[in-house]
Design a protein around this motif. Sequence first.
Motif, PDB file in Angstrom:
ATOM      1  N   ALA A   1      -7.808  -1.444  -3.118  1.00  0.00           N
ATOM      2  CA  ALA A   1      -6.827  -1.192  -4.181  1.00  0.00           C
ATOM      3  C   ALA A   1      -5.402  -1.148  -3.653  1.00  0.00           C
ATOM      4  N   ARG A   2      -5.211  -1.362  -2.347  1.00  0.00           N
ATOM      5  CA  ARG A   2      -3.886  -1.289  -1.729  1.00  0.00           C
ATOM      6  C   ARG A   2      -3.201   0.039  -2.052  1.00  0.00           C
ATOM      7  N   LEU A   3      -3.910   1.134  -1.732  1.00  0.00           N
ATOM      8  CA  LEU A   3      -3.341   2.467  -1.882  1.00  0.00           C
ATOM      9  C   LEU A   3      -3.432   3.175  -0.529  1.00  0.00           C
ATOM     10  N   ALA A   4      -2.273   3.523   0.050  1.00  0.00           N
ATOM     11  CA  ALA A   4      -2.264   4.214   1.340  1.00  0.00           C
ATOM     12  C   ALA A   4      -2.435   5.712   1.117  1.00  0.00           C
ATOM     13  N   LEU A   5      -3.641   6.121   0.717  1.00  0.00           N
ATOM     14  CA  LEU A   5      -3.903   7.524   0.379  1.00  0.00           C
ATOM     15  C   LEU A   5      -3.751   8.430   1.595  1.00  0.00           C
ATOM     16  N   THR A   6      -3.318   9.677   1.338  1.00  0.00           N
ATOM     17  CA  THR A   6      -3.295  10.678   2.408  1.00  0.00           C
ATOM     18  C   THR A   6      -4.711  11.214   2.607  1.00  0.00           C
TER      19      THR A   6
ATOM     20  N   VAL B   1     -14.463   6.133  -0.043  1.00  0.00           N
ATOM     21  CA  VAL B   1     -13.162   6.285  -0.697  1.00  0.00           C
ATOM     22  C   VAL B   1     -12.102   5.474   0.053  1.00  0.00           C
TER      23      VAL B   1
ATOM     24  N   ALA C   1       0.825  -1.216   0.000  1.00  0.00           N
ATOM     25  CA  ALA C   1       0.000   0.000   0.000  1.00  0.00           C
ATOM     26  C   ALA C   1       0.859   1.266   0.000  1.00  0.00           C
TER      27      ALA C   1
ATOM     28  N   VAL D   1     -12.517   1.720  -0.759  1.00  0.00           N
ATOM     29  CA  VAL D   1     -12.008   1.361  -2.090  1.00  0.00           C
ATOM     30  C   VAL D   1     -10.481   1.413  -2.103  1.00  0.00           C
ATOM     31  N   ALA D   2      -9.914   2.415  -1.427  1.00  0.00           N
ATOM     32  CA  ALA D   2      -8.447   2.532  -1.365  1.00  0.00           C
ATOM     33  C   ALA D   2      -7.834   1.300  -0.687  1.00  0.00           C
ATOM     34  N   ARG D   3      -8.513   0.803   0.318  1.00  0.00           N
ATOM     35  CA  ARG D   3      -8.039  -0.405   1.012  1.00  0.00           C
ATOM     36  C   ARG D   3      -8.053  -1.596   0.051  1.00  0.00           C
TER      37      ARG D   3
ATOM     38  N   LEU E   1     -10.206  12.942  -4.037  1.00  0.00           N
ATOM     39  CA  LEU E   1     -10.773  11.848  -4.825  1.00  0.00           C
ATOM     40  C   LEU E   1     -12.268  11.699  -4.586  1.00  0.00           C
TER      41      LEU E   1
ATOM     42  N   MET F   1      -8.828   3.731  -8.623  1.00  0.00           N
ATOM     43  CA  MET F   1      -9.947   3.879  -7.679  1.00  0.00           C
ATOM     44  C   MET F   1     -11.301   3.731  -8.390  1.00  0.00           C
TER      45      MET F   1
ATOM     46  N   THR G   1     -11.617   0.006  -9.308  1.00  0.00           N
ATOM     47  CA  THR G   1     -11.839  -0.849  -8.143  1.00  0.00           C
ATOM     48  C   THR G   1     -13.277  -0.692  -7.647  1.00  0.00           C
TER      49      THR G   1
ATOM     50  N   ARG H   1       2.692   1.537  -3.531  1.00  0.00           N
ATOM     51  CA  ARG H   1       1.796   1.986  -4.599  1.00  0.00           C
ATOM     52  C   ARG H   1       1.416   3.453  -4.404  1.00  0.00           C
ATOM     53  N   GLU H   2       1.253   3.852  -3.167  1.00  0.00           N
ATOM     54  CA  GLU H   2       0.952   5.261  -2.868  1.00  0.00           C
ATOM     55  C   GLU H   2       2.099   6.161  -3.339  1.00  0.00           C
TER      56      GLU H   2
ATOM     57  N   GLU I   1      -5.680  13.416  -0.231  1.00  0.00           N
ATOM     58  CA  GLU I   1      -6.061  12.683  -1.443  1.00  0.00           C
ATOM     59  C   GLU I   1      -7.464  12.095  -1.321  1.00  0.00           C
TER      60      GLU I   1
END
Lengths: 495, 98
Positions: free
Chosen positions: B15-20, B8, A345, B11-13, B27, A361, A364, A348-349, B23
């Motif tokens: 997608a394995r995205l550690a968004l701030t 959001v 995570a 979905v980020a979880r 988004l 996003m 997904t 990718r971030e 963000e």
Amino acid sequence: MHALLTASAPELLALQEAGDASAVDIARAHLDRIAATDDRVHAFLHVTADAALAAAADVDRRRAAGEPLGPLAGVPVAVKDLFATCGVPTTAGSRILEGHRPVYDATVVARLHAADAVVLGKTNMDEFAMGSSGENSAYGPSRNPWDLDRVPGGSSAGSAAAVAALQAPLAVGTDTGGSIRQPASLSGLVGVKPTYGLVSRYGMFAFASSLDQAGPFARDVAGAALALEVIAGHDPLDSTSIPQAAPDLLAGLERGVEGLRVGVVAEFLATDGLAPGVKARVEDAIQRLGKLGAELVDVSLPHAQYALPAYYVIAPSECSSNLSRYDGVRYGLRVPAETAEQMMAVTREAGFGREVKRRIMIGTYALSAGYYDAYYVSAQRVRTLVTRDFADAYRRCDVLVGPTAPETAFRLGAKTADPLSMYLNDVFSIPSSLAGAPALSLPVGADERGLPVGLQIMAPVLGEATMLRAARALEADLALDPVPSGANALEAPRP
Amino acid sequence: MSLTTDDVRHVARLARLALTDGEVEELRGELSAILAHVEQVREVATPDVPPTSHPYPLVNVLRADEPRPSLPPDEAVSTAPEAEDGRFRVPRMSHSEG
């Protein structure tokens, strides 16, 4: 301007056969041009000068020895950084693949080498081919040689900019929803999106697998046809590759358009956002086709208006799945963390840019439980409707025409704040992408600012030869100077 | 379609995205606008229209079942951020383990 730089691919072959230029002369001229201009154009992410000169020297040696040579012998080609090149940095315009050196060549690259082309290097692009301006590259934007304050289009931004800047006579790019045709239109080039499955996707980093297709850029139709012949044809390494030999695209190129039924897409010319300067040039080009003997037919693609929203479900959905492979395990960036999932995570971030995250996003979300039927399956049904519209139109005509893009090259930064306004650039190119059918962009003149306008010529599946023949007839009739007015100015020393 | 920040983050979880936090907020607005636009597909996507998943009809593409060389393990791991004994090395899979 150096004659070797303005020459087309067929002309460069003829010059070598006549003994008027060597492959090394040609390679050196283009490498010098890159060195002199790319600080301003930024078409390349990586230049393989030594390998290019070695390949050119090998062509010269084999020519002198009377050995057989491939169909692109000694012709320089620039390659979009989405294609794997063995041992040569391949980033897809992304920070997540910075410094990545693949251990194999994409089939497109292998075929260029087998044809004795001289690969000059890797071109800049919107990250993972997501964008319409080149501004989504993690390595800074490319600029349009017709006006350096403007974008060359995208996502194959550097491939277009390199050919327009006379850094290469040919380039290969990829087109998922317009990423060859739109930059060709904005940069005054011929750009061809072939039938889905005509060119192998092996080693082409996947964005939306049911749409992605590779194709050529050139300043002339014959050059584009020659390059497409080389990269096309069945590849057992790609299970979606059409199982037949590469088509002969050059033999019938000069046959003209007498009696050809050319469908004029009513919805495209009636679109609100179509710039008047684009509309005028496109309408003039269509009238010219009529004068050349083509039969003009009014046709309708009633579901074309749903193609863009369908694309922005299908492409992000497929991208969200394809880009799951960038997880910090097998290649590219890794940001350390305590557990594997956290590592993925945070990697990718850190590694993906804004547009890529946005599309991952959307995709997904569209594929997640409870939304799959409403979004993804609905978009696939629209895909069927768009394909049926084309089938109806092709019962009455051989090719379809309309604008490639709604406007000419726009200024850097003009659309970066609003994703939807950027997406609208592909409104005319997406329908044939959904249908898996071929389409090209041909320069047909300039708007009131002197910026190039592209005519889109579309054909049914595997209709490349007819499509290119129509483009060639119009190209000969228009007799435009394929060298951008700004390309000479690039030579001038900076103040 | 209007998304919440919790939507959001969920979905980020996935997608394995550690968004701030910034963000997530950006988004939320952008995805809501994009989803509102793409919802048009539902106007015409009636159940009688079959979905198209692939533009060119090819099914069950098989190759001959013959042994052939594949990428040697040391080459396959040569591009990895971390490798050990011809294998990819990753951090432990969860907090609960050893």
